[in-house]
Design an enzyme around this catalytic site. Structure first.
Site, PDB file in Angstrom:
ATOM      1  N   CYS A 283      -8.194 -47.742 -20.189  1.00  0.00           N
ATOM      2  CA  CYS A 283      -9.498 -48.309 -20.561  1.00  0.00           C
ATOM      3  C   CYS A 283      -9.796 -49.662 -19.921  1.00  0.00           C
ATOM      4  CB  CYS A 283      -9.592 -48.435 -22.074  1.00  0.00           C
ATOM      5  SG  CYS A 283      -9.676 -46.858 -22.908  1.00  0.00           S
TER       6      CYS A 283
HETATM    7  N1  LIG Z   1     -14.402 -42.488 -26.352  1.00  0.00           N
HETATM    8  C1  LIG Z   1     -13.445 -43.430 -26.464  1.00  0.00           C
HETATM    9  O1  LIG Z   1     -13.518 -44.327 -27.283  1.00  0.00           O
HETATM   10  C2  LIG Z   1     -12.280 -43.390 -25.577  1.00  0.00           C
HETATM   11  C3  LIG Z   1     -11.124 -44.108 -25.853  1.00  0.00           C
HETATM   12  C4  LIG Z   1     -10.096 -44.037 -25.000  1.00  0.00           C
HETATM   13  C5  LIG Z   1     -10.267 -43.257 -23.871  1.00  0.00           C
HETATM   14  N2  LIG Z   1     -11.402 -42.601 -23.676  1.00  0.00           N
HETATM   15  C6  LIG Z   1     -11.705 -41.805 -22.554  1.00  0.00           C
HETATM   16  O2  LIG Z   1     -11.380 -40.465 -22.754  1.00  0.00           O
HETATM   17  C7  LIG Z   1     -11.192 -39.865 -21.498  1.00  0.00           C
HETATM   18  C8  LIG Z   1      -9.872 -39.144 -21.467  1.00  0.00           C
HETATM   19  O3  LIG Z   1      -8.831 -40.090 -21.585  1.00  0.00           O
HETATM   20  P1  LIG Z   1      -7.350 -39.627 -21.767  1.00  0.00           P
HETATM   21  O4  LIG Z   1      -6.597 -40.890 -22.007  1.00  0.00           O
HETATM   22  O5  LIG Z   1      -7.233 -38.533 -22.761  1.00  0.00           O
HETATM   23  O6  LIG Z   1      -7.050 -39.039 -20.293  1.00  0.00           O
HETATM   24  P2  LIG Z   1      -5.823 -38.074 -19.878  1.00  0.00           P
HETATM   25  O7  LIG Z   1      -5.695 -38.240 -18.410  1.00  0.00           O
HETATM   26  O8  LIG Z   1      -4.667 -38.340 -20.765  1.00  0.00           O
HETATM   27  O9  LIG Z   1      -6.343 -36.612 -20.214  1.00  0.00           O
HETATM   28  C9  LIG Z   1      -7.370 -35.985 -19.558  1.00  0.00           C
HETATM   29  C10 LIG Z   1      -7.082 -34.504 -19.526  1.00  0.00           C
HETATM   30  O10 LIG Z   1      -8.200 -33.834 -18.957  1.00  0.00           O
HETATM   31  C11 LIG Z   1      -7.722 -32.798 -18.121  1.00  0.00           C
HETATM   32  N3  LIG Z   1      -8.790 -32.440 -17.183  1.00  0.00           N
HETATM   33  C12 LIG Z   1      -9.179 -33.035 -16.060  1.00  0.00           C
HETATM   34  N4  LIG Z   1     -10.237 -32.403 -15.535  1.00  0.00           N
HETATM   35  C13 LIG Z   1     -10.538 -31.393 -16.355  1.00  0.00           C
HETATM   36  C14 LIG Z   1     -11.538 -30.388 -16.360  1.00  0.00           C
HETATM   37  N5  LIG Z   1     -12.475 -30.338 -15.417  1.00  0.00           N
HETATM   38  N6  LIG Z   1     -11.518 -29.500 -17.364  1.00  0.00           N
HETATM   39  C15 LIG Z   1     -10.577 -29.545 -18.330  1.00  0.00           C
HETATM   40  N7  LIG Z   1      -9.627 -30.477 -18.393  1.00  0.00           N
HETATM   41  C16 LIG Z   1      -9.609 -31.398 -17.410  1.00  0.00           C
HETATM   42  C17 LIG Z   1      -6.479 -33.355 -17.496  1.00  0.00           C
HETATM   43  O11 LIG Z   1      -5.631 -32.344 -17.010  1.00  0.00           O
HETATM   44  C18 LIG Z   1      -5.879 -34.108 -18.682  1.00  0.00           C
HETATM   45  O12 LIG Z   1      -5.017 -33.298 -19.429  1.00  0.00           O
HETATM   46  C19 LIG Z   1     -11.297 -40.993 -20.480  1.00  0.00           C
HETATM   47  O13 LIG Z   1     -12.601 -41.068 -20.010  1.00  0.00           O
HETATM   48  C20 LIG Z   1     -11.012 -42.206 -21.295  1.00  0.00           C
HETATM   49  O14 LIG Z   1     -11.591 -43.379 -20.751  1.00  0.00           O
HETATM   50  C21 LIG Z   1     -12.399 -42.626 -24.505  1.00  0.00           C
END
Ligand SMILES: NC(=O)c1ccc[n+]([C@@H]2O[C@H](COP(=O)([O-])OP(=O)(O)OC[C@H]3O[C@@H](n4cnc5c(N)ncnc54)[C@H](O)[C@@H]3O)[C@@H](O)[C@H]2O)c1
Length: 449
Positions: A283
Site C-alpha cells: 500500500c
Molecule cells: N481496499 C483496501 O482497503 C485495500 C487494502 C489493502 C490492499 N488493497 C488492495 O487490494 C488489492 C489486492 O492486494 P493483495 O495484497 O491481496 O494482493 P496479492 O498480490 O496478495 O493478491 C492478488 C491476487 O490476485 C490474483 N490475480 C491477479 N490477476 C488476476 C486476475 N486477472 N484474475 C484473478 N486473480 C488475479 C493474483 O494471482 C493474487 O493471488 C491491491 O490493489 C491492494 O492495493 C486494498
C-alpha cells in the site's frame, strides 16, 4: 418485472447469495473465508493455478491464515477455489481484489482490474452486485470498471445495462487485519463503502453488514476510493517526516527514538510514527502515486506525496551509509565485508516481501562489493521477483554463524529473533528499528541507522 435490488437484498439476508471473490491474495483470501464463515457459499477465482490447487487441498500460502481455517470451509463446501472464470455467471455478488501495482514508469498499472472487468463482462447479466476492493485512484470504479458492466461482452445480453437498476456497483475501502495487531480482524475493522448510486450503496452495504461489524457509507465510489488513499498518504507523509528528522538528529547526535518516546507523552495533538530502513508492503509505497498520476489530469502536482516518496526511497541508502561508517570505525569497508541482513519481510512477524526495503539493502550492498546473506524465520528462500533475483536462502541464527559476519543489520524486528544471542555473538550491529535498545541491550558495537 424483477426488482433486482429487492431480490439481492433478500438473498443477502437469507444467506443464499453466491459470492465470487476475484484475486485470492492477502486481501481476497481472508475476505473469502470471512464470507464463508458467515454462512455464504463463496467461490474464489484466481489466475494462479498453484494457489487454486493449494486451496482446493485445504492448504495455505499466507503465514497468518491457518490451513485449518481453509480446510474447514472447503470441507463444509462453503469455499471453493477455481481458475474457471465462466463460473462468474452463477455469482450474485462479485468482489474484485486483484493487484494494483505501479509500472516501470511509476504509473498506475490497472491492467489487472481491466482483465477482471473483461472476465466479468463475458459472463455478466442483470441482477448482480460488483464491488472493487483494489486500491486505486478516485474514478476507477466508474471510469474503468463500469463500462465493462454497462455493455457486457456476454452475447446473451444484447442490451445496455443501467448501473443502479439492472446491476449494482460499489467500492469498498480498507482490507482486513494487520497481522501485527490482533485487536483488529477483517471482521472488526470498519469498512468505508461508496456506491455508484444510492441503491448501489444500499445493496453493497447490506452484504457487508452481514459479515463486518461496522460499515461506513459515503456518498460515492470516488469518495470511498479517495478515503483509502488519504489514509495511505497520511502514513507515507508522516513516516517520511520522522525519517527526515532521523537523518537530521543523527547528524546532531540526538536519538530520534528517544525524542519520539518523549513527544508521545503529550496526550493530544501528536501521533507517533517511527523511522525505518524504508517503506514496504503493497500500500504505502505505491498507492499515493495513483493519486499523483490522476492529479496530473487536473493540472495539480502532488508535492507532499512526491517529497515523502523521495525521502522514504532514500532510507535504504542512509542505512548503507551508516553501515559504511560503522565498518569504517572498525577499519573495514563495505567492499569485501560479510554482511548479514536480519529480516527480509517488510515488517515484523509476517512473511510478506512486497517492496521490502531489506531487498533493496541487499541489492545496494552487493553492488558495492559486500558478501550478503539474510536470515528470516518467515522466509526460508528469497523468491525471484520482477525487480530482484537475489538467489539467497535464510541463514540459521547460531552463535557460530553470527560470528562469521563483519556486520549484522537488523532490518525487520521480528519478535522471534533471539536478540540476546545476536547481541552476544555479532561483531557489529546496525539497528534500523531501535530493537536492541528497547530490550535493554546497549553497547558500543550497536549503531543505529
Ligand atoms: N481496499 C483496501 O482497503 C485495500 C487494502 C489493502 C490492499 N488493497 C488492495 O487490494 C488489492 C489486492 O492486494 P493483495 O495484497 O491481496 O494482493 P496479492 O498480490 O496478495 O493478491 C492478488 C491476487 O490476485 C490474483 N490475480 C491477479 N490477476 C488476476 C486476475 N486477472 N484474475 C484473478 N486473480 C488475479 C493474483 O494471482 C493474487 O493471488 C491491491 O490493489 C491492494 O492495493 C486494498
Amino acid at each position: 418485472m424483477i426488482n433486482f435490488k429487492t431480490t439481492l437484498l433478500e438473498k443477502f439476508q437469507n444467506f443464499n447469495a453466491k459470492i465470487g471473490i476475484i484475486g485470492l491474495g492477502y486481501v481476497g483470501l481472508p475476505l473469502a473465508l470471512e464470507f464463508a464463515e458467515a454462512g455464504y457459499k463463496v467461490t474464489g477465482f484466481d489466475v494462479d493455478s498453484d494457489k487454486v490447487l493449494k486451496l482446493t487441498q485445504g492448504e495455505t500460502y499466507i503465514n497468518h491464515i491457518p490451513a485449518k481455517k481453509i480446510k474447514e470451509q472447503v470441507e463444509r463446501q462453503r469455499f471453493f477455489a477455481t481458475n474457471d472464470f465462466s463460473l462468474l455467471k452463477e455469482m450474485d455478488a462479485i468482489i474484485i481484489c486483484v493487484p494494483t501495482p505501479l509500472n516501470k514508469y511509476r504509473e498506475p498499472d490497472i491492467s489487472f482490474i481491466e482483465n477482471s472487468g473483461k472476465e466479468i463482462s463475458k459472463y455478466f447479466k442483470p441482477g448482480k452486485l460488483v464491488v472493487l476492493e483494489s486500491s486505486t485512484y478516485p474514478g476507477t470504479t466508474e471510469e474503468v470498471l463500469k463500462p465493462f458492466l454497462d455493455r457486457p461482452i456476454n452475447e446473451e445480453i444484447n442490451a445496455e445495462l443501467t448501473c443502479g437498476k439492472d446491476y449494482f456497483l460499489a467500492f469498498k475501502s480498507w482490507k482486513g487485519r494487520n497481522p501485527n495487531n490482533p485487536d483488529y480482524t477483517t471482521k472488526t475493522i470498519p469498512k468505508v463503502i461508496g456506491g455508484y448510486t444510492k441503491d448501489c450503496l444500499d445493496v453493497a452495504k447490506s452484504l457487508y453488514d452481514r459479515v463486518i461489524v461496522k460499515t461506513i457509507p459515503v456518498s460515492s465510489t470516488k469518495v470511498a476510493e479517495a478515503t483509502k488513499l488519504l489514509e495511505n498518504i497520511y502514513r507515507s507523509v508522516n513516516i517520511a517526516l520522522v525519517n527526515e528528522l532521523k537523518m537530521v538528529f543523527d547528524r546532531m547526535g540526538i536519538d530520534i527514538w528517544e525524542v519520539i518516546e518523549a513527544a508521545k507523552t503529550k496526550p493530544f495533538g501528536f501521533q507517533a510514527f517511527y523511522p525505518g530502513p524504508g517503506l514496504g508492503g503493497h500500500c504505502i509505497p505505491i498507492d499515493p502515486f495513483y493519486l499523483t498520476w490522476k492529479a496530473r489530469e487536473y493540472e495539480i502536482t502532488t508535492k507532499f506525496i512526491e517529497l515523502a516518496g523521495e525521502i522514504n526511497t532514500m532510507q535504504p541508502y542512509f542505512v548503507v551509509q551508516k553501515i559504511s561508517e560503522a565498518l569504517n570505525d572498525n577499519n573495514k569497508t563495505i567492499k569485501g565485508s560479510k554482511i548479514l541482513i536480519l529480516g527480509a519481510a517488510y515488517k515484523k512477524n509476517i512473511d510478506d516481501l512486497r517492496e521490502s526495503p531489506s531487498l533493496k539493502l541487499i541489492e545496494i550492498l552487493e553492488d558495492r562489493g559486500a558478501i550478503v546473506d539474510y536470515s528470516d524465520p518467515y522466509i526460508p528462500v528469497l523468491p525471484n521477483t520482477r525487480k530482484y533475483q537475489l538467489n539467497l536462502k535464510s541463514v540459521e541464527l547460531t552463535s557460530e554463524n553470527l560470528q562469521k559476519y563483519d556486520a549484522v543489520v537488523l532490518s525487520t524486528d521480528h519478535d522471534n529473533f533471539d536478540y540476546d544471542l545476536i547481541y552476544k555473538s555479532s561483531n557489529l550491529i546496525i539497528d534500523t528499528r531501535n530493537a536492541f535498545k528497547v530490550k535493554g541491550l546497549v553497547n558500543g558495537k550497536i549503531y543505529k541507522a
